[in-house]
Write a protein that holds these residues in place. Sequence first.
Motif, PDB file in Angstrom:
ATOM      1  N   ARG A 229      21.632  36.320 -16.696  1.00  0.00           N
ATOM      2  CA  ARG A 229      22.774  35.673 -16.039  1.00  0.00           C
ATOM      3  C   ARG A 229      22.236  35.122 -14.726  1.00  0.00           C
ATOM      4  NH1 ARG A 229      26.805  36.804 -12.224  1.00  0.00           N
ATOM      5  NH2 ARG A 229      28.807  35.766 -12.670  1.00  0.00           N
ATOM      6  N   PHE A 230      21.967  33.818 -14.721  1.00  0.00           N
ATOM      7  CA  PHE A 230      21.320  33.184 -13.579  1.00  0.00           C
ATOM      8  C   PHE A 230      22.386  32.684 -12.610  1.00  0.00           C
ATOM      9  CE2 PHE A 230      19.454  29.754 -11.170  1.00  0.00           C
ATOM     10  CZ  PHE A 230      18.195  30.243 -10.839  1.00  0.00           C
ATOM     11  N   VAL A 231      22.303  33.128 -11.360  1.00  0.00           N
ATOM     12  CA  VAL A 231      23.245  32.710 -10.318  1.00  0.00           C
ATOM     13  C   VAL A 231      22.514  31.812  -9.335  1.00  0.00           C
ATOM     14  CG1 VAL A 231      24.841  33.457  -8.521  1.00  0.00           C
ATOM     15  CG2 VAL A 231      24.542  34.847 -10.588  1.00  0.00           C
ATOM     16  N   ASP A 232      22.955  30.565  -9.237  1.00  0.00           N
ATOM     17  CA  ASP A 232      22.297  29.608  -8.343  1.00  0.00           C
ATOM     18  C   ASP A 232      22.769  29.818  -6.908  1.00  0.00           C
ATOM     19  OD1 ASP A 232      20.568  27.520  -7.682  1.00  0.00           O
ATOM     20  OD2 ASP A 232      21.145  26.380  -9.463  1.00  0.00           O
ATOM     21  N   ASP A 233      22.144  29.083  -6.009  1.00  0.00           N
ATOM     22  CA  ASP A 233      22.424  29.281  -4.586  1.00  0.00           C
ATOM     23  C   ASP A 233      23.877  29.000  -4.223  1.00  0.00           C
ATOM     24  OD1 ASP A 233      19.772  29.922  -4.297  1.00  0.00           O
ATOM     25  OD2 ASP A 233      19.167  27.955  -3.545  1.00  0.00           O
ATOM     26  N   ASP A 234      24.557  28.168  -5.020  1.00  0.00           N
ATOM     27  CA  ASP A 234      25.967  27.862  -4.736  1.00  0.00           C
ATOM     28  C   ASP A 234      26.918  28.855  -5.391  1.00  0.00           C
ATOM     29  OD1 ASP A 234      25.715  27.197  -7.388  1.00  0.00           O
ATOM     30  OD2 ASP A 234      26.317  25.100  -7.168  1.00  0.00           O
ATOM     31  N   GLY A 235      26.387  29.893  -6.031  1.00  0.00           N
ATOM     32  CA  GLY A 235      27.208  30.907  -6.666  1.00  0.00           C
ATOM     33  C   GLY A 235      27.554  30.624  -8.110  1.00  0.00           C
ATOM     34  N   HIS A 236      27.165  29.441  -8.614  1.00  0.00           N
ATOM     35  CA  HIS A 236      27.477  29.085  -9.999  1.00  0.00           C
ATOM     36  C   HIS A 236      26.588  29.886 -10.953  1.00  0.00           C
ATOM     37  CE1 HIS A 236      28.702  26.657 -13.417  1.00  0.00           C
ATOM     38  NE2 HIS A 236      27.422  26.471 -13.717  1.00  0.00           N
ATOM     39  N   ALA A 237      27.205  30.477 -11.976  1.00  0.00           N
ATOM     40  CA  ALA A 237      26.472  31.318 -12.920  1.00  0.00           C
ATOM     41  C   ALA A 237      26.278  30.595 -14.247  1.00  0.00           C
ATOM     42  CB  ALA A 237      27.201  32.636 -13.153  1.00  0.00           C
ATOM     43  N   THR A 238      25.087  30.673 -14.783  1.00  0.00           N
ATOM     44  CA  THR A 238      24.728  30.114 -16.084  1.00  0.00           C
ATOM     45  C   THR A 238      23.922  31.158 -16.836  1.00  0.00           C
ATOM     46  OG1 THR A 238      24.554  27.915 -15.087  1.00  0.00           O
ATOM     47  CG2 THR A 238      23.615  28.195 -17.281  1.00  0.00           C
ATOM     48  N   TYR A 239      24.143  31.240 -18.126  1.00  0.00           N
ATOM     49  CA  TYR A 239      23.335  32.149 -18.942  1.00  0.00           C
ATOM     50  C   TYR A 239      22.135  31.375 -19.477  1.00  0.00           C
ATOM     51  CZ  TYR A 239      27.121  35.510 -18.621  1.00  0.00           C
ATOM     52  OH  TYR A 239      28.057  36.387 -18.149  1.00  0.00           O
ATOM     53  N   LEU A 240      20.958  31.844 -19.095  1.00  0.00           N
ATOM     54  CA  LEU A 240      19.713  31.206 -19.495  1.00  0.00           C
ATOM     55  C   LEU A 240      18.860  32.213 -20.261  1.00  0.00           C
ATOM     56  CD1 LEU A 240      18.829  29.406 -16.126  1.00  0.00           C
ATOM     57  CD2 LEU A 240      19.946  28.401 -18.121  1.00  0.00           C
ATOM     58  N   GLY A 241      18.156  31.740 -21.267  1.00  0.00           N
ATOM     59  CA  GLY A 241      17.300  32.626 -22.032  1.00  0.00           C
ATOM     60  C   GLY A 241      16.054  31.922 -22.524  1.00  0.00           C
ATOM     61  N   THR A 242      14.899  32.498 -22.226  1.00  0.00           N
ATOM     62  CA  THR A 242      13.650  31.989 -22.775  1.00  0.00           C
ATOM     63  C   THR A 242      13.424  32.606 -24.152  1.00  0.00           C
ATOM     64  OG1 THR A 242      12.483  33.752 -21.601  1.00  0.00           O
ATOM     65  CG2 THR A 242      12.554  31.585 -20.557  1.00  0.00           C
ATOM     66  N   TYR A 243      12.785  31.852 -25.033  1.00  0.00           N
ATOM     67  CA  TYR A 243      12.444  32.359 -26.355  1.00  0.00           C
ATOM     68  C   TYR A 243      11.203  31.619 -26.843  1.00  0.00           C
ATOM     69  CZ  TYR A 243      14.754  28.066 -27.920  1.00  0.00           C
ATOM     70  OH  TYR A 243      15.105  26.745 -28.104  1.00  0.00           O
ATOM     71  N   THR A 244      10.599  32.140 -27.889  1.00  0.00           N
ATOM     72  CA  THR A 244       9.415  31.525 -28.472  1.00  0.00           C
ATOM     73  C   THR A 244       9.797  30.711 -29.692  1.00  0.00           C
ATOM     74  OG1 THR A 244       8.016  33.351 -27.722  1.00  0.00           O
ATOM     75  CG2 THR A 244       7.143  31.954 -29.475  1.00  0.00           C
ATOM     76  N   ALA A 245       9.437  29.444 -29.687  1.00  0.00           N
ATOM     77  CA  ALA A 245       9.621  28.583 -30.858  1.00  0.00           C
ATOM     78  C   ALA A 245       8.285  28.522 -31.601  1.00  0.00           C
ATOM     79  CB  ALA A 245      10.049  27.183 -30.434  1.00  0.00           C
ATOM     80  N   PHE A 246       8.343  28.743 -32.917  1.00  0.00           N
ATOM     81  CA  PHE A 246       7.130  28.769 -33.737  1.00  0.00           C
ATOM     82  C   PHE A 246       7.234  27.716 -34.826  1.00  0.00           C
ATOM     83  CE2 PHE A 246       4.655  31.104 -37.214  1.00  0.00           C
ATOM     84  CZ  PHE A 246       3.442  30.571 -36.811  1.00  0.00           C
ATOM     85  N   SER A 247       6.300  26.790 -34.829  1.00  0.00           N
ATOM     86  CA  SER A 247       6.321  25.697 -35.806  1.00  0.00           C
ATOM     87  C   SER A 247       5.587  26.025 -37.094  1.00  0.00           C
ATOM     88  CB  SER A 247       5.687  24.442 -35.195  1.00  0.00           C
ATOM     89  OG  SER A 247       4.297  24.629 -35.020  1.00  0.00           O
TER      90      SER A 247
END
Length: 433
Positions: A229-247
Amino acid sequence: MASNVPVNHLPIQLRADPARVVLRPFVPADEPLPPGSTDLTRAQCLADRVLALTEAELAEELARVIASLSDRHRGIEEVLLRRFHEVNGMMIAARAVSSEQAHLIGAYFCEEYSFEAAALFNPSIVAHPDQSGVAAGAVRFILSLRGVGEGHVSSISFRTGIFSPDGTVVLDPASPQAISPRIEMIPDGEPDDSGVRLFCEQSRSLSEIVIFPITYRQRHGIEDLRLARFVDDDGHATYLGTYTAFSGEEIREELLRTTDFATFELNALRGPAAVNKGMALFPRRIDGQYAMLGRLDHENIWLLKSTDLYHWDTGIKILSPRWVWEFVQLGNCGCPIEIEEGWLVLIHGVGPVRNYCIGACLLDKADPSKVLGRLATPLLRPGLVERDGYVPNVIYSCGALLSGRTLILPYGIADSFATMATVSVDALLAAMT
């Protein structure tokens, strides 16, 4: 030996269920066309065969298809028609196409996919954006899981539940259905590198949402989502997730973004650091920059910083193998968790006989390149009960959640199933050297 940190193992097991299926796009493989049809694509040939059916044959087959799918999928006729319109650009109909013909053509370009037929593991966890109606001291959470289906292809699915102050966890039941998202490609100007936007507004619960491979670069799997749950400097929250893509030939890191868990964007990360597995985003900026943990050399944990969320270059090495249970390699087990004392990071170490154990460290809050403490022995390691499965001797997590001073830790066992535990943060810090 394992560490002396008390771990409360919860009586929860999340196992694969082959009956859970999703309708996903299907395109016939490139095979030789029948004699006399070398000037047509396979899609055109297939459509022409449907268009050649008599009205009776068409009605009979369409009725059979809809009947076979209606008890497992909601809004099946809408899904089939949507799929027809997605592939219609690959074909030039010789005559007008009726609604029945369009639906049946759409059915030929779909397939049912049992997205967790083989395994369900490597969970991540974040607080749910909706905490209404939750008792004081409790937290509603979202659990992401890596499901493995036919061809050992990985997808991402979700579950929800509530953690109570008494330490118990109640998981909401999984829906028997999974929806087929509307898919929109996001061109980025490079061949085979388009991003994807998924619309899942038809879902009635998060357990109905499945994020399966769509692009060429993902076609052999979307693996190990690490949610924050990423909270930016202005207080806005976004859900971000890294993952591995495999071709099938190459891996790269990609990023999932959502604000409501109904619409998702999936885009590639760029730069030299994005070609390795296991990147985990800090949940806020540090000194005005995005920060990430990564494993640039397949052995050590590195701290990366960037002014561009989607481009990552090099960084500085902050953790290297030190004890016998991590001599092969180190990696993170999810995004750093901010506590009063600093950044709490769960890590994995690989030791003899390719045993995967879970450990932990503490990074300085202002300067995460400084390691303040670290477990010398594993917090969790494979035991006699937890060692067997598809990949023996592996305990692995993609993220934990803090509730007060209690760490809620979901983890996968032997690349087969998932369970959960809780750990006192105070006891964990006290055990670090």
